[in-house]
Design a protein around this motif. Structure first.
Motif, PDB file in Angstrom:
ATOM      1  N   VAL A 248      -3.891  15.598  -6.163  1.00  0.00           N
ATOM      2  CA  VAL A 248      -4.862  16.502  -5.547  1.00  0.00           C
ATOM      3  C   VAL A 248      -6.173  15.741  -5.449  1.00  0.00           C
ATOM      4  N   GLU A 249      -6.720  15.721  -4.241  1.00  0.00           N
ATOM      5  CA  GLU A 249      -8.020  15.097  -4.003  1.00  0.00           C
ATOM      6  C   GLU A 249      -8.832  16.011  -3.109  1.00  0.00           C
ATOM      7  N   GLY A 250     -10.031  16.358  -3.566  1.00  0.00           N
ATOM      8  CA  GLY A 250     -10.911  17.190  -2.740  1.00  0.00           C
ATOM      9  C   GLY A 250     -10.286  18.488  -2.291  1.00  0.00           C
ATOM     10  N   HIS A 251      -9.564  19.145  -3.158  1.00  0.00           N
ATOM     11  CA  HIS A 251      -8.893  20.435  -2.886  1.00  0.00           C
ATOM     12  C   HIS A 251      -7.783  20.319  -1.847  1.00  0.00           C
TER      13      HIS A 251
ATOM     14  N   ILE B 105       5.258  28.820  -3.505  1.00  0.00           N
ATOM     15  CA  ILE B 105       6.009  27.714  -2.910  1.00  0.00           C
ATOM     16  C   ILE B 105       5.492  27.484  -1.498  1.00  0.00           C
ATOM     17  N   LYS B 106       5.288  26.231  -1.144  1.00  0.00           N
ATOM     18  CA  LYS B 106       4.867  25.860   0.213  1.00  0.00           C
ATOM     19  C   LYS B 106       5.885  24.880   0.782  1.00  0.00           C
ATOM     20  N   ARG B 107       6.407  25.194   1.935  1.00  0.00           N
ATOM     21  CA  ARG B 107       7.362  24.316   2.628  1.00  0.00           C
ATOM     22  C   ARG B 107       6.606  23.336   3.519  1.00  0.00           C
ATOM     23  N   PHE B 108       7.129  22.114   3.606  1.00  0.00           N
ATOM     24  CA  PHE B 108       6.660  21.188   4.631  1.00  0.00           C
ATOM     25  C   PHE B 108       7.815  20.277   5.027  1.00  0.00           C
ATOM     26  N   ASP B 109       7.762  19.819   6.260  1.00  0.00           N
ATOM     27  CA  ASP B 109       8.801  18.946   6.800  1.00  0.00           C
ATOM     28  C   ASP B 109       8.201  17.569   7.055  1.00  0.00           C
ATOM     29  N   CYS B 110       8.980  16.537   6.784  1.00  0.00           N
ATOM     30  CA  CYS B 110       8.532  15.168   7.004  1.00  0.00           C
ATOM     31  C   CYS B 110       9.736  14.309   7.349  1.00  0.00           C
TER      32      CYS B 110
ATOM     33  N   GLY C 191      12.117  14.628   9.422  1.00  0.00           N
ATOM     34  CA  GLY C 191      13.377  15.345   9.580  1.00  0.00           C
ATOM     35  C   GLY C 191      13.949  15.945   8.312  1.00  0.00           C
ATOM     36  N   ARG C 192      13.172  15.920   7.214  1.00  0.00           N
ATOM     37  CA  ARG C 192      13.648  16.496   5.944  1.00  0.00           C
ATOM     38  C   ARG C 192      12.707  17.602   5.494  1.00  0.00           C
ATOM     39  N   LEU C 193      13.251  18.529   4.736  1.00  0.00           N
ATOM     40  CA  LEU C 193      12.491  19.662   4.223  1.00  0.00           C
ATOM     41  C   LEU C 193      12.127  19.416   2.771  1.00  0.00           C
ATOM     42  N   TYR C 194      10.873  19.705   2.420  1.00  0.00           N
ATOM     43  CA  TYR C 194      10.363  19.571   1.060  1.00  0.00           C
ATOM     44  C   TYR C 194       9.609  20.835   0.693  1.00  0.00           C
ATOM     45  N   ILE C 195       9.400  21.017  -0.612  1.00  0.00           N
ATOM     46  CA  ILE C 195       8.557  22.118  -1.070  1.00  0.00           C
ATOM     47  C   ILE C 195       7.578  21.604  -2.121  1.00  0.00           C
ATOM     48  N   VAL C 196       6.426  22.276  -2.176  1.00  0.00           N
ATOM     49  CA  VAL C 196       5.464  22.052  -3.244  1.00  0.00           C
ATOM     50  C   VAL C 196       5.325  23.368  -3.985  1.00  0.00           C
ATOM     51  N   CYS C 197       5.403  23.306  -5.312  1.00  0.00           N
ATOM     52  CA  CYS C 197       5.289  24.492  -6.165  1.00  0.00           C
ATOM     53  C   CYS C 197       4.026  24.377  -7.015  1.00  0.00           C
TER      54      CYS C 197
ATOM     55  N   MET D 268       0.838  -1.191   0.000  1.00  0.00           N
ATOM     56  CA  MET D 268       0.000   0.000   0.000  1.00  0.00           C
ATOM     57  C   MET D 268       0.879   1.248   0.000  1.00  0.00           C
ATOM     58  N   VAL D 269       0.527   2.206  -0.844  1.00  0.00           N
ATOM     59  CA  VAL D 269       1.275   3.453  -0.951  1.00  0.00           C
ATOM     60  C   VAL D 269       0.707   4.460   0.041  1.00  0.00           C
ATOM     61  N   ASN D 270       1.581   5.108   0.795  1.00  0.00           N
ATOM     62  CA  ASN D 270       1.152   6.119   1.756  1.00  0.00           C
ATOM     63  C   ASN D 270       1.361   7.513   1.182  1.00  0.00           C
ATOM     64  N   TRP D 271       0.306   8.278   1.176  1.00  0.00           N
ATOM     65  CA  TRP D 271       0.361   9.664   0.714  1.00  0.00           C
ATOM     66  C   TRP D 271       0.297  10.562   1.936  1.00  0.00           C
ATOM     67  N   ILE D 272       1.120  11.606   1.946  1.00  0.00           N
ATOM     68  CA  ILE D 272       1.172  12.571   3.042  1.00  0.00           C
ATOM     69  C   ILE D 272       0.354  13.793   2.652  1.00  0.00           C
ATOM     70  N   GLU D 273      -0.590  14.164   3.502  1.00  0.00           N
ATOM     71  CA  GLU D 273      -1.372  15.374   3.241  1.00  0.00           C
ATOM     72  C   GLU D 273      -0.523  16.586   3.594  1.00  0.00           C
ATOM     73  N   VAL D 274      -0.362  17.487   2.616  1.00  0.00           N
ATOM     74  CA  VAL D 274       0.512  18.645   2.797  1.00  0.00           C
ATOM     75  C   VAL D 274      -0.273  19.896   3.166  1.00  0.00           C
ATOM     76  N   CYS D 275      -1.285  20.227   2.370  1.00  0.00           N
ATOM     77  CA  CYS D 275      -2.043  21.456   2.594  1.00  0.00           C
ATOM     78  C   CYS D 275      -3.223  21.507   1.635  1.00  0.00           C
ATOM     79  N   GLY D 276      -3.982  22.589   1.733  1.00  0.00           N
ATOM     80  CA  GLY D 276      -5.062  22.823   0.791  1.00  0.00           C
ATOM     81  C   GLY D 276      -4.532  23.487  -0.468  1.00  0.00           C
ATOM     82  N   VAL D 277      -5.210  23.249  -1.580  1.00  0.00           N
ATOM     83  CA  VAL D 277      -4.828  23.854  -2.860  1.00  0.00           C
ATOM     84  C   VAL D 277      -4.753  25.373  -2.739  1.00  0.00           C
ATOM     85  N   ASP D 278      -5.702  25.957  -2.014  1.00  0.00           N
ATOM     86  CA  ASP D 278      -5.756  27.417  -1.904  1.00  0.00           C
ATOM     87  C   ASP D 278      -4.668  28.009  -1.002  1.00  0.00           C
ATOM     88  N   GLU D 279      -3.848  27.166  -0.391  1.00  0.00           N
ATOM     89  CA  GLU D 279      -2.761  27.653   0.458  1.00  0.00           C
ATOM     90  C   GLU D 279      -1.487  27.958  -0.325  1.00  0.00           C
ATOM     91  N   ILE D 280      -1.481  27.637  -1.624  1.00  0.00           N
ATOM     92  CA  ILE D 280      -0.322  27.928  -2.466  1.00  0.00           C
ATOM     93  C   ILE D 280      -0.780  28.806  -3.622  1.00  0.00           C
TER      94      ILE D 280
END
Length: 104
Positions: A94-97, A18-23, A25-31, A1-13
């Motif tokens: 993206v699922e349900g915004h 660019i939106k930063r999130f940590d998971c 102990g590592r830093l990632y961005i969504v553009c 089973m693949v695990n997806w991490i919820e980052v934020c809402g679509v309207d938050e970017i």
């Protein structure tokens, strides 16, 4: 089973934002592209480990805030000096915004 991490809402970017999130102990961005597509990359510049969430997106390029090296935020490719090592990219859906990222 693949695990997806919820980052934020679509309207938050914002478009070309660019939106930063940590998971784990590592830093990632969504553009967000002007076409409302979302892309996830490592959040530290490969040149000097600077937080890329403080950078800017302009005409399809992600610019590091320290030395202004650039990456293609869709592919992670290093395209402008002084960066020469690509960023890792991660699947996004993206699922349900809500934005989800798969990090293995």
């Amino acid at each position: 089973m693949v695990n997806w991490i919820e980052v934020c809402g679509v309207d938050e970017i914002e478009v070309e934002g660019i939106k930063r999130f940590d998971c784990n102990g590592r830093l990632y961005i969504v553009c967000r592209s002007p076409d409302d597509d979302f892309f996830c990359l490592d959040g530290l510049c490969t040149h000097e480990k600077v937080d890329l969430s403080e950078g800017m997106i302009f005409e399809g390029e992600l610019e590091c805030p320290k030395h202004f090296g650039t990456f293609d935020y869709k592919t992670g490719a290093a395209i402008g000096a002084p960066v020469c090592i690509n960023l890792n990219t991660y699947p996004v859906k993206v699922e349900g915004h809500r934005i989800y990222v798969r990090i293995e």
